[in-house]
Enzyme design. Structure first.
Site, PDB file in Angstrom:
ATOM      1  N   MET A   1      -1.646  -6.423   7.046  1.00  0.00           N
ATOM      2  CA  MET A   1      -2.786  -7.188   6.520  1.00  0.00           C
ATOM      3  C   MET A   1      -2.426  -7.923   5.232  1.00  0.00           C
ATOM      4  O   MET A   1      -3.294  -8.176   4.406  1.00  0.00           O
ATOM      5  CB  MET A   1      -3.962  -6.239   6.253  1.00  0.00           C
ATOM      6  CG  MET A   1      -4.381  -5.412   7.448  1.00  0.00           C
ATOM      7  SD  MET A   1      -5.631  -4.206   6.989  1.00  0.00           S
ATOM      8  CE  MET A   1      -5.679  -3.183   8.465  1.00  0.00           C
ATOM      9  N   SER A   2      -1.165  -8.254   5.060  1.00  0.00           N
ATOM     10  CA  SER A   2      -0.762  -8.881   3.778  1.00  0.00           C
ATOM     11  C   SER A   2       0.442  -9.778   3.989  1.00  0.00           C
ATOM     12  O   SER A   2       0.697 -10.242   5.093  1.00  0.00           O
ATOM     13  CB  SER A   2      -0.429  -7.771   2.777  1.00  0.00           C
ATOM     14  OG  SER A   2       0.739  -7.085   3.172  1.00  0.00           O
TER      15      SER A   2
ATOM     16  N   SER B   1       0.823  -1.218   0.000  1.00  0.00           N
ATOM     17  CA  SER B   1       0.000   0.000   0.000  1.00  0.00           C
ATOM     18  C   SER B   1       0.851   1.259   0.000  1.00  0.00           C
ATOM     19  O   SER B   1       1.754   1.415   0.830  1.00  0.00           O
ATOM     20  CB  SER B   1      -0.868   0.059   1.256  1.00  0.00           C
ATOM     21  OG  SER B   1      -1.713  -1.031   1.317  1.00  0.00           O
TER      22      SER B   1
ATOM     23  N   TYR C   1      -8.760  -9.106   2.861  1.00  0.00           N
ATOM     24  CA  TYR C   1      -9.862  -8.242   3.335  1.00  0.00           C
ATOM     25  C   TYR C   1     -10.664  -7.612   2.201  1.00  0.00           C
ATOM     26  O   TYR C   1     -11.754  -7.092   2.420  1.00  0.00           O
ATOM     27  CB  TYR C   1      -9.349  -7.135   4.281  1.00  0.00           C
ATOM     28  CG  TYR C   1      -8.443  -6.100   3.649  1.00  0.00           C
ATOM     29  CD1 TYR C   1      -8.929  -5.131   2.785  1.00  0.00           C
ATOM     30  CD2 TYR C   1      -7.089  -6.097   3.927  1.00  0.00           C
ATOM     31  CE1 TYR C   1      -8.107  -4.198   2.205  1.00  0.00           C
ATOM     32  CE2 TYR C   1      -6.250  -5.170   3.352  1.00  0.00           C
ATOM     33  CZ  TYR C   1      -6.757  -4.219   2.490  1.00  0.00           C
ATOM     34  OH  TYR C   1      -5.927  -3.313   1.906  1.00  0.00           O
ATOM     35  N   GLU C   2     -10.103  -7.658   0.975  1.00  0.00           N
ATOM     36  CA  GLU C   2     -10.863  -7.121  -0.155  1.00  0.00           C
ATOM     37  C   GLU C   2     -11.977  -8.081  -0.573  1.00  0.00           C
ATOM     38  O   GLU C   2     -12.769  -7.762  -1.455  1.00  0.00           O
ATOM     39  CB  GLU C   2      -9.930  -6.871  -1.348  1.00  0.00           C
ATOM     40  CG  GLU C   2      -8.955  -5.731  -1.113  1.00  0.00           C
ATOM     41  CD  GLU C   2      -7.974  -5.573  -2.265  1.00  0.00           C
ATOM     42  OE1 GLU C   2      -8.317  -4.930  -3.257  1.00  0.00           O
ATOM     43  OE2 GLU C   2      -6.857  -6.119  -2.165  1.00  0.00           O
TER      44      GLU C   2
ATOM     45  N   ALA D   1       3.136  -2.007   3.973  1.00  0.00           N
ATOM     46  CA  ALA D   1       3.007  -0.959   4.977  1.00  0.00           C
ATOM     47  C   ALA D   1       2.590  -1.677   6.261  1.00  0.00           C
ATOM     48  O   ALA D   1       1.764  -2.590   6.202  1.00  0.00           O
ATOM     49  CB  ALA D   1       1.940   0.025   4.551  1.00  0.00           C
TER      50      ALA D   1
ATOM     51  N   HIS E   1      -5.947   5.688   7.143  1.00  0.00           N
ATOM     52  CA  HIS E   1      -5.357   5.101   5.927  1.00  0.00           C
ATOM     53  C   HIS E   1      -4.594   6.147   5.110  1.00  0.00           C
ATOM     54  O   HIS E   1      -3.543   5.842   4.529  1.00  0.00           O
ATOM     55  CB  HIS E   1      -6.428   4.411   5.061  1.00  0.00           C
ATOM     56  CG  HIS E   1      -5.875   3.741   3.832  1.00  0.00           C
ATOM     57  ND1 HIS E   1      -4.999   2.659   3.907  1.00  0.00           N
ATOM     58  CD2 HIS E   1      -6.024   3.998   2.507  1.00  0.00           C
ATOM     59  CE1 HIS E   1      -4.654   2.287   2.678  1.00  0.00           C
ATOM     60  NE2 HIS E   1      -5.269   3.081   1.814  1.00  0.00           N
TER      61      HIS E   1
ATOM     62  N   ASN F   1       3.041   3.799  10.646  1.00  0.00           N
ATOM     63  CA  ASN F   1       2.393   4.362  11.860  1.00  0.00           C
ATOM     64  C   ASN F   1       2.756   3.447  13.016  1.00  0.00           C
ATOM     65  O   ASN F   1       3.158   2.301  12.799  1.00  0.00           O
ATOM     66  CB  ASN F   1       0.863   4.362  11.677  1.00  0.00           C
ATOM     67  CG  ASN F   1       0.344   2.970  11.365  1.00  0.00           C
ATOM     68  OD1 ASN F   1       0.399   2.529  10.217  1.00  0.00           O
ATOM     69  ND2 ASN F   1      -0.137   2.273  12.375  1.00  0.00           N
TER      70      ASN F   1
ATOM     71  N   HIS G   1      -2.908   1.315  -4.731  1.00  0.00           N
ATOM     72  CA  HIS G   1      -2.468   0.121  -5.473  1.00  0.00           C
ATOM     73  C   HIS G   1      -2.830   0.306  -6.937  1.00  0.00           C
ATOM     74  O   HIS G   1      -3.984   0.426  -7.289  1.00  0.00           O
ATOM     75  CB  HIS G   1      -3.163  -1.147  -4.944  1.00  0.00           C
ATOM     76  CG  HIS G   1      -2.654  -1.594  -3.621  1.00  0.00           C
ATOM     77  ND1 HIS G   1      -1.758  -2.628  -3.496  1.00  0.00           N
ATOM     78  CD2 HIS G   1      -2.891  -1.140  -2.385  1.00  0.00           C
ATOM     79  CE1 HIS G   1      -1.475  -2.798  -2.214  1.00  0.00           C
ATOM     80  NE2 HIS G   1      -2.150  -1.901  -1.515  1.00  0.00           N
TER      81      HIS G   1
ATOM     82  N   HIS H   1      -5.523  -8.427  -1.321  1.00  0.00           N
ATOM     83  CA  HIS H   1      -5.622  -8.705   0.115  1.00  0.00           C
ATOM     84  C   HIS H   1      -6.853  -9.553   0.403  1.00  0.00           C
ATOM     85  O   HIS H   1      -7.880  -9.424  -0.264  1.00  0.00           O
ATOM     86  CB  HIS H   1      -5.755  -7.403   0.912  1.00  0.00           C
ATOM     87  CG  HIS H   1      -4.669  -6.411   0.665  1.00  0.00           C
ATOM     88  ND1 HIS H   1      -4.713  -5.524  -0.391  1.00  0.00           N
ATOM     89  CD2 HIS H   1      -3.518  -6.163   1.327  1.00  0.00           C
ATOM     90  CE1 HIS H   1      -3.625  -4.772  -0.366  1.00  0.00           C
ATOM     91  NE2 HIS H   1      -2.881  -5.141   0.668  1.00  0.00           N
TER      92      HIS H   1
HETATM   93  N1  HPA Z   1      -2.212  -2.333  11.313  1.00  0.00           N
HETATM   94  C1  HPA Z   1      -2.461  -3.156  10.286  1.00  0.00           C
HETATM   95  N2  HPA Z   1      -2.080  -2.909   9.057  1.00  0.00           N
HETATM   96  C2  HPA Z   1      -1.402  -1.778   8.824  1.00  0.00           C
HETATM   97  C3  HPA Z   1      -1.112  -0.867   9.842  1.00  0.00           C
HETATM   98  C4  HPA Z   1      -1.548  -1.170  11.162  1.00  0.00           C
HETATM   99  O1  HPA Z   1      -1.323  -0.410  12.127  1.00  0.00           O
HETATM  100  N3  HPA Z   1      -0.434   0.165   9.272  1.00  0.00           N
HETATM  101  C5  HPA Z   1      -0.315  -0.134   7.949  1.00  0.00           C
HETATM  102  N4  HPA Z   1      -0.904  -1.297   7.678  1.00  0.00           N
END
Ligand code: HPA
Length: 275
Positions: free
Chosen positions: A208-209, A30, A80-81, A108, A244, A232, A60, A78
């Site tokens: 998440m990947s 991402s 989650y998509e 990320a 996001h 983050n 993406h 992903h």
């Molecule tokens: N959690 C999950 N996925 C992420 C995060 C997070 O804090 N930051 C970027 N992708």
């Protein structure tokens, strides 16, 4: 994998122009797709590749970029998509069909380890699969229609190649950090209690990947390099709520450093003939 998966892989691989025999592939996470801008690689949109899902997430692009020895996927799929695990890992099988031996997975991630800061690049040393599933649940695709053989029960003790990590260390301008990546399904970010749980389990990063692709690469006998970009601090570790847009924004800021690292590794591998 579902029955018919091998056909899907063959169909997708057949759509890639012959003449490209990449040995190393990169999957960009991402907000990191900008790395391919202005590269002059041959670009194929995912829309032109049968069976390839189409990414739905901002940040993406959905293009496969090819040069002599390298392939770069700007955009990944992903769980989650709403994609099936077959969809999520199909590109890794396709890359293997093209001849890829080394897979660089970027993402990320939220920083759990307090030594990390937003903007850090972290080499993944191991992972924790918290997705509640595994791409290899179902019929083993081994040997189906000529797909590469993989064992039903395969070893996961050394997923993230020490050799590739050593190359990354030698190419990095800023010494990278290292950590264990935990994959959650998302798309909601974690609660602070979940982050405390992951921390107690030994995770340094959360995202998440990456984990489904890394499992698949291992099955296919590829070497894996995992690079997380800490966008983050994970929930409860930092003081601000997660957003996001911020994740994508920090990804953009570290793009230059990540690009330098990735291309350093790619050229080193080219010199070594992919080995
Ligand atoms: N959690 C999950 N996925 C992420 C995060 C997070 O804090 N930051 C970027 N992708």
């Amino acid at each position: 994998m579902k029955t018919g998966f091998a056909d899907r892989v063959k169909k997708a691989a057949a759509a890639i122009p012959t003449g490209f025999r990449p040995e190393t592939a990169v999957i960009l996470g991402s907000g990191l797709s900008g790395i391919v801008d202005g590269l002059g690689y041959h670009e194929i949109s995912y829309a032109q590749i049968p069976e390839f899902p189409k990414p739905t997430v901002a940040g993406h692009k959905g293009v496969l970029c090819l040069s002599g020895k390298n392939a770069i996927m700007a955009g990944r799929f992903h769980y989650y998509e709403g994609f099936s695990m077959d969809d999520v890992v199909l590109p890794v099988f396709v890359l293997r069909e093209l001849g890829v031996k080394n897979l660089i997975l970027t993402n990320a991630a939220g920083g759990i380890n307090p030594r990390f800061n937003p903007g850090d690049l972290v080499l993944i040393v191991d992972h924790i699969n918290m997705l509640g599933t595994n791409p290899f649940i179902g019929p083993n695709p081994a040997g189906a229609d000529g797909l590469p053989l993989g064992d039903r029960f395969f070893d996961m003790s050394d997923v993230y190649s020490r050799d590739l990590r050593a190359i990354a260390w030698s190419c990095a301008k800023v010494p990278p950090k290292e950590g264990v990546y935990a994959a959650m399904t998302g798309p909601s970010y974690e609660t602070p209690a979940e982050v405390r749980m992951l921390k107690a389990m030994g995770a340094d990063l959360v995202g998440m990947s990456t984990v489904p692709e890394a499992i698949t690469a291992r099955y296919l006998g590829m070497r894996v390099l995992g690079i997380s970009c800490v966008t983050n601090m994970a929930a409860g570790i930092g003081t601000t709520p997660l957003d996001h847009a911020e994740v994508v924004g920090v990804g953009k800021r570290v793009e230059t450093e990540l690009k330098q690292l990735i291309f350093g590794v790619l050229s080193r591998l080219e010199i070594q003939g992919g080995a």
